[in-house]
Motif scaffolding. Structure first.
Motif, PDB file in Angstrom:
ATOM      1  N   GLU A 327       0.806  -1.225   0.000  1.00  0.00           N
ATOM      2  CA  GLU A 327       0.000   0.000   0.000  1.00  0.00           C
ATOM      3  C   GLU A 327       0.833   1.267   0.000  1.00  0.00           C
ATOM      4  O   GLU A 327       1.893   1.325   0.612  1.00  0.00           O
ATOM      5  CB  GLU A 327      -0.895   0.033   1.250  1.00  0.00           C
ATOM      6  CG  GLU A 327      -1.950  -1.046   1.281  1.00  0.00           C
ATOM      7  CD  GLU A 327      -2.920  -0.877   2.438  1.00  0.00           C
ATOM      8  OE1 GLU A 327      -2.562  -0.208   3.428  1.00  0.00           O
ATOM      9  OE2 GLU A 327      -4.044  -1.400   2.332  1.00  0.00           O
ATOM     10  N   SER A 332      -3.551   0.667  -3.383  1.00  0.00           N
ATOM     11  CA  SER A 332      -2.982  -0.634  -3.041  1.00  0.00           C
ATOM     12  C   SER A 332      -2.534  -1.230  -4.364  1.00  0.00           C
ATOM     13  O   SER A 332      -3.134  -0.938  -5.394  1.00  0.00           O
ATOM     14  CB  SER A 332      -4.038  -1.581  -2.465  1.00  0.00           C
ATOM     15  OG  SER A 332      -4.781  -0.962  -1.465  1.00  0.00           O
ATOM     16  N   SER A 357      -7.879  -2.545   1.031  1.00  0.00           N
ATOM     17  CA  SER A 357      -8.615  -1.437   1.645  1.00  0.00           C
ATOM     18  C   SER A 357      -9.656  -0.884   0.689  1.00  0.00           C
ATOM     19  O   SER A 357      -9.404  -0.734  -0.502  1.00  0.00           O
ATOM     20  CB  SER A 357      -7.642  -0.320   2.015  1.00  0.00           C
ATOM     21  OG  SER A 357      -8.355   0.873   2.242  1.00  0.00           O
ATOM     22  N   GLU A 359     -10.689   2.023   0.885  1.00  0.00           N
ATOM     23  CA  GLU A 359     -10.433   3.469   0.789  1.00  0.00           C
ATOM     24  C   GLU A 359      -9.346   3.787  -0.238  1.00  0.00           C
ATOM     25  O   GLU A 359      -9.004   4.935  -0.443  1.00  0.00           O
ATOM     26  CB  GLU A 359     -10.016   4.027   2.162  1.00  0.00           C
ATOM     27  CG  GLU A 359     -11.061   3.837   3.251  1.00  0.00           C
ATOM     28  CD  GLU A 359     -12.433   4.370   2.844  1.00  0.00           C
ATOM     29  OE1 GLU A 359     -12.492   5.464   2.254  1.00  0.00           O
ATOM     30  OE2 GLU A 359     -13.436   3.678   3.115  1.00  0.00           O
ATOM     31  N   LYS A 360      -8.776   2.749  -0.843  1.00  0.00           N
ATOM     32  CA  LYS A 360      -7.685   2.969  -1.794  1.00  0.00           C
ATOM     33  C   LYS A 360      -7.985   2.302  -3.132  1.00  0.00           C
ATOM     34  O   LYS A 360      -8.506   1.188  -3.159  1.00  0.00           O
ATOM     35  CB  LYS A 360      -6.382   2.391  -1.228  1.00  0.00           C
ATOM     36  CG  LYS A 360      -5.988   3.050   0.075  1.00  0.00           C
ATOM     37  CD  LYS A 360      -4.699   2.504   0.633  1.00  0.00           C
ATOM     38  CE  LYS A 360      -4.465   3.182   1.989  1.00  0.00           C
ATOM     39  NZ  LYS A 360      -3.105   3.024   2.459  1.00  0.00           N
TER      40      LYS A 360
END
Ligand SMILES: [Mn+2]
Length: 452
Positions: A327, A332, A357, A359-360
């Motif tokens: 990450e 990621s 994740s 969020e990525k």
């Protein structure tokens, strides 16, 4: 000029040629492109013309090998190759929905974007091609079956069919060529155990190697029954347990039941789309075309290709599930040897794998001898937060001597070997800056609101 008027002009251009004339069809190598080519081919055959199809990947030289044809119809491809198209000795019809750069001076432009339609959600290559087909003969509405399979291939079913896709679908339903049926997203024809194990969208983590069997047994559901053989309560219990499981994996917008279009001649159009996609991915476009043209043997072969392709994805996904994910701030990434599957795997990992994740953005990197292929996938939620993979890929690739682009939610790049680290850092930096700005913007506007 209106879109439908352009379709009329294109139809007149075709009918200006004598019957028996050989017309070239050039189309894109994906489910939408195959469906487009088939619609055009059937339309031409019905009108008494001969045809010759070439399926091409995006890039240059898509117009090679046209020979002495007097008319070429480009479906789902060609909008970024206008210079090439304009220099052809034959006339051109362009049925497309991709971003268009420049002007077609050599024929009729039916790129839906030129008529104010949203080419990413309202109309695909196949529905644009169907517009031409309908201008040739309104009886061709039966081919809405293929057109809708094309739209599904380009993920234009998300949030329900819209715009021209919807119009076509509604017409075909009215005329009895398509029926809307409620179905589960996993296979109807297999035992629950098999269908959960083999399901890719959604992908259930840890369901391989006995995982699905145990899950079903723990719930007291016979793993060897099909979904249709379960009782009402069992079905409800199972669907809510599966939904919960997907949410635990981090999946957003989980829906296990959908109202799915079924074609009179092709059955589930989700399934047809998935078969055509597998044909394209496995380099067997001809099988996909033949299946659309009604060849039963080819449809069987397409089914085998679908199984092979899904098995490849599952094998890679099982590896990815175990991976220690690398990450940076906003992305990621993982490495895969399978260049062709990079984007698909990134998308599935983004959606369904708990070790990635939510969020990525997820980036796949496949390093070859001469080049490195990069694919990136995000979610609509991240795009709303400012994620723009297209810009990121473009800027980062340019910095390391490569090329890249695409859409904010899905994009790709090709870069020289050895520059991966530098590229990923730059990509992360561009995306992070933009997302930070996006957040600030949202913050200001959303101050009074709160919640979604
Ligand atoms: Mn398309």
């Amino acid at each position: 000029m209106e879109f439908e008027q352009a379709a009329e002009h294109a139809s007149e251009l075709i009918y200006s040629l004598p019957e028996g004339e050989n017309i070239r069809i050039i189309s894109h190598c994906d489910a939408d492109g195959i469906a487009s080519a088939a619609i055009m081919a059937i339309s031409l055959r019905r009108a008494g013309y001969n045809f010759h199809i070439s399926i091409k990947k995006t890039g240059t030289k898509i117009a090679d090998g046209i020979g002495d044809a007097r008319l070429a119809v480009f479906c789902d491809i060609g909008s970024t190759n206008l210079e090439e198209l304009n220099n052809l000795n034959c006339r051109v019809i362009l049925c497309d929905h991709h971003m268009i750069k420049g002007e077609l001076t050599n024929g009729i432009n039916m790129n839906a974007r030129a008529y104010g339609m949203d080419g990413s959600s309202e109309i695909c290559g196949a529905t644009a091609t169907l517009a031409l087909s309908l201008a040739m003969d309104e009886k061709n509405i039966d081919m809405a079956q293929l057109a809708i399979a094309g739209a599904i291939g380009d993920k234009q079913d998300r949030g329900g069919f819209k715009g021209y896709n919807r119009k076509v679908l509604e017409d075909a339903v009215k005329k009895g060529y398509i029926e809307m049926k409620e179905e589960t997203v996993f296979s109807q024809d297999m035992s629950m155990m098999d269908s959960l194990e083999e399901c890719i969208e959604p992908y259930f983590s840890n369901f391989s190697g006995g995982g699905a069997l145990k899950f079903l047994q723990d719930m007291g559901i016979d793993p060897f029954k099909k979904f249709s053989e379960l009782g009402e309560n069992e079905r409800k219990k199972l669907l809510s347990a599966l939904t919960l499981r997907l949410m635990e994996q981090g999946a957003e917008n989980v829906s296990l039941i959908r109202i799915s279009p079924h074609g009179k001649n092709y059955g589930s159009l989700y399934d047809l789309s998935s078969k055509l996609n597998a044909c394209a991915r496995e380099g067997e476009e001809g099988v996909g075309i033949a299946a659309c043209l009604g060849d039963g043997g080819a449809m069987g072969k397409a089914g085998q290709l679908q199984s092979t392709y899904r098995e490849k994805i599952r094998r890679e996904m099982r590896e990815l599930e175990k991976e220690k994910v690398k990450e940076l701030s906003s992305i990621s990434y993982f490495h895969t040897k399978n260049t062709a599957l990079g984007g698909v795997l990134a998308g599935l990992a983004m959606m369904y794998l708990p070790n990635f994740s939510k969020e990525k953005a997820v980036i796949s990197v496949s390093t070859g001898e001469k080049k490195v292929d990069i694919s990136g996938r995000g979610t609509e939620r991240l795009v709303k937060k400012g994620l723009d993979l297209s810009e990121g890929m473009y800027v980062a690739a340019a910095k390391v001597g490569g090329g890249g682009g695409g859409h904010p939610i899905a994009a790709g790049a090709t870069i020289p070997p050895g520059r991966e680290e530098e590229f990923l850092r730059e990509l992360d930096s561009v995306i992070s800056k933009k997302m930070k700005r996006g957040n600030e913007g949202d913050g200001k506007e959303g101050r009074s609101g709160g919640g979604e």
